[in-house]
Design a protein around this motif. Structure first.
Motif, PDB file in Angstrom:
ATOM      1  N   THR A  46       0.216   6.650  -6.944  1.00  0.00           N
ATOM      2  CA  THR A  46       1.297   6.062  -7.992  1.00  0.00           C
ATOM      3  C   THR A  46       1.737   6.729  -9.162  1.00  0.00           C
ATOM      4  OG1 THR A  46       0.535   3.642  -7.231  1.00  0.00           O
ATOM      5  CG2 THR A  46       1.475   4.166  -9.568  1.00  0.00           C
ATOM      6  N   HIS A  47       2.880   6.605  -9.474  1.00  0.00           N
ATOM      7  CA  HIS A  47       3.262   7.557 -10.907  1.00  0.00           C
ATOM      8  C   HIS A  47       3.171   6.660 -12.077  1.00  0.00           C
ATOM      9  CE1 HIS A  47       5.352  10.842  -8.593  1.00  0.00           C
ATOM     10  NE2 HIS A  47       5.324   9.975  -7.771  1.00  0.00           N
ATOM     11  N   ILE A  48       2.677   7.311 -13.067  1.00  0.00           N
ATOM     12  CA  ILE A  48       2.484   6.371 -14.216  1.00  0.00           C
ATOM     13  C   ILE A  48       3.429   7.025 -15.302  1.00  0.00           C
ATOM     14  CG2 ILE A  48       0.510   7.736 -14.780  1.00  0.00           C
ATOM     15  CD1 ILE A  48      -0.736   5.223 -16.015  1.00  0.00           C
ATOM     16  N   TYR A  49       3.867   6.081 -16.068  1.00  0.00           N
ATOM     17  CA  TYR A  49       4.810   6.676 -17.019  1.00  0.00           C
ATOM     18  C   TYR A  49       4.739   5.876 -18.560  1.00  0.00           C
ATOM     19  CZ  TYR A  49       7.728   8.548 -13.244  1.00  0.00           C
ATOM     20  OH  TYR A  49       8.329   8.977 -12.030  1.00  0.00           O
ATOM     21  N   GLY A  53       6.538   3.033 -20.009  1.00  0.00           N
ATOM     22  CA  GLY A  53       5.734   2.289 -19.619  1.00  0.00           C
ATOM     23  C   GLY A  53       5.555   1.660 -18.346  1.00  0.00           C
ATOM     24  N   GLY A  54       5.429   2.227 -17.435  1.00  0.00           N
ATOM     25  CA  GLY A  54       4.829   1.664 -16.378  1.00  0.00           C
ATOM     26  C   GLY A  54       4.148   2.329 -15.429  1.00  0.00           C
ATOM     27  N   LEU A  55       4.127   1.741 -14.305  1.00  0.00           N
ATOM     28  CA  LEU A  55       3.429   2.183 -12.987  1.00  0.00           C
ATOM     29  C   LEU A  55       4.508   2.093 -11.845  1.00  0.00           C
ATOM     30  CD1 LEU A  55      -0.214   0.572 -13.022  1.00  0.00           C
ATOM     31  CD2 LEU A  55       0.434   2.907 -13.152  1.00  0.00           C
ATOM     32  N   LEU A  56       4.679   2.973 -11.090  1.00  0.00           N
ATOM     33  CA  LEU A  56       5.678   2.905 -10.030  1.00  0.00           C
ATOM     34  C   LEU A  56       4.991   3.605  -8.683  1.00  0.00           C
ATOM     35  CD1 LEU A  56       8.563   2.570  -9.171  1.00  0.00           C
ATOM     36  CD2 LEU A  56       8.972   4.744  -9.937  1.00  0.00           C
ATOM     37  N   SER A  57       4.759   2.666  -7.809  1.00  0.00           N
ATOM     38  CA  SER A  57       4.084   3.018  -6.649  1.00  0.00           C
ATOM     39  C   SER A  57       5.203   3.212  -5.660  1.00  0.00           C
ATOM     40  CB  SER A  57       3.295   1.860  -6.254  1.00  0.00           C
ATOM     41  OG  SER A  57       2.622   2.101  -4.833  1.00  0.00           O
ATOM     42  N   HIS A  58       4.951   4.135  -4.627  1.00  0.00           N
ATOM     43  CA  HIS A  58       6.082   4.234  -3.737  1.00  0.00           C
ATOM     44  C   HIS A  58       5.345   4.105  -2.169  1.00  0.00           C
ATOM     45  CE1 HIS A  58       4.189   8.055  -4.712  1.00  0.00           C
ATOM     46  NE2 HIS A  58       4.310   8.473  -3.627  1.00  0.00           N
TER      47      HIS A  58
END
Length: 133
Positions: free
Chosen positions: A83-86, A128-133
Motif C-alpha cells: 500500500t502507498h501512504i501519503y 493523508g491517507g492510505l492507498l491500496s491497489h
C-alpha cells in the motif's frame, strides 16, 4: 478516483483517508467523503480526528497519529502488502506521526527506520491517507 466517470478505469483498491482538523465545522469536503463511504464501502474508509471535539485513549486531544495508532494493525498489514501512504499538511505535524509509527513498529517487533527506508525505496511513502491497489 470516485468522482470522475472514467470508462477505462475502475478503482478496485482501498483509499483510506485520515483527516485531522480542530472542529466539525472545519471539515473540508465532509459531505463528499461521507457519500463516498456510502457508495463505495469496499473501496473507501474515512476517519476524522477532531482535536477539539474528540479525546484519544489517554483523554488528550485526538490527532491523526492517534487514529493511526488505533488502526495500526490494519495500516501495517496494508503497508506490508504494498500500500502507498501519503501525508499532506503542515510539516510540523510529521514528528508526532513519525513517533507514533515508530512506536507501533517497535511494539510489533519491527524497526521503523528499516521499514521507512524500504517504503521510500519502493516509493510507497510520500508526504493523508492510505492507498491500496
Amino acid at each position: 478516483m470516485f468522482m470522475e466517470d472514467v470508462l477505462t478505469f475502475k478503482f478496485g483498491g482501498l483509499a483510506w483517508l485520515f483527516l485531522g482538523v480542530a472542529n466539525t465545522d472545519s471539515l473540508l469536503y465532509d459531505e463528499e467523503f461521507t457519500n463516498y463511504l456510502q457508495q463505495y464501502p469496499d473501496n473507501f474508509r474515512y476517519d476524522k480526528a477532531l482535536s477539539r471535539e474528540q479525546k484519544n485513549k489517554n483523554g488528550g486531544k485526538m490527532y491523526v497519529q492517534d487514529k493511526i495508532e488505533e488502526y495500526s494493525d490494519g495500516i501495517f498489514n496494508l503497508l506490508d502488502g504494498g500500500t502507498h501512504i501519503y501525508f499532506c499538511g503542515l510539516k510540523g505535524m510529521m514528528p508526532g506521526i513519525q513517533d507514533t509509527l515508530k512506536r507501533v513498529a517497535e511494539q510489533r517487533g519491527e524497526s521503523w527506520d528499516q521499514k521507512l527506508s524500504q517504503l521510500k525505496k519502493e516509493q510507497t511513502m510520500a508526504c493523508g491517507g492510505l492507498l491500496s491497489h
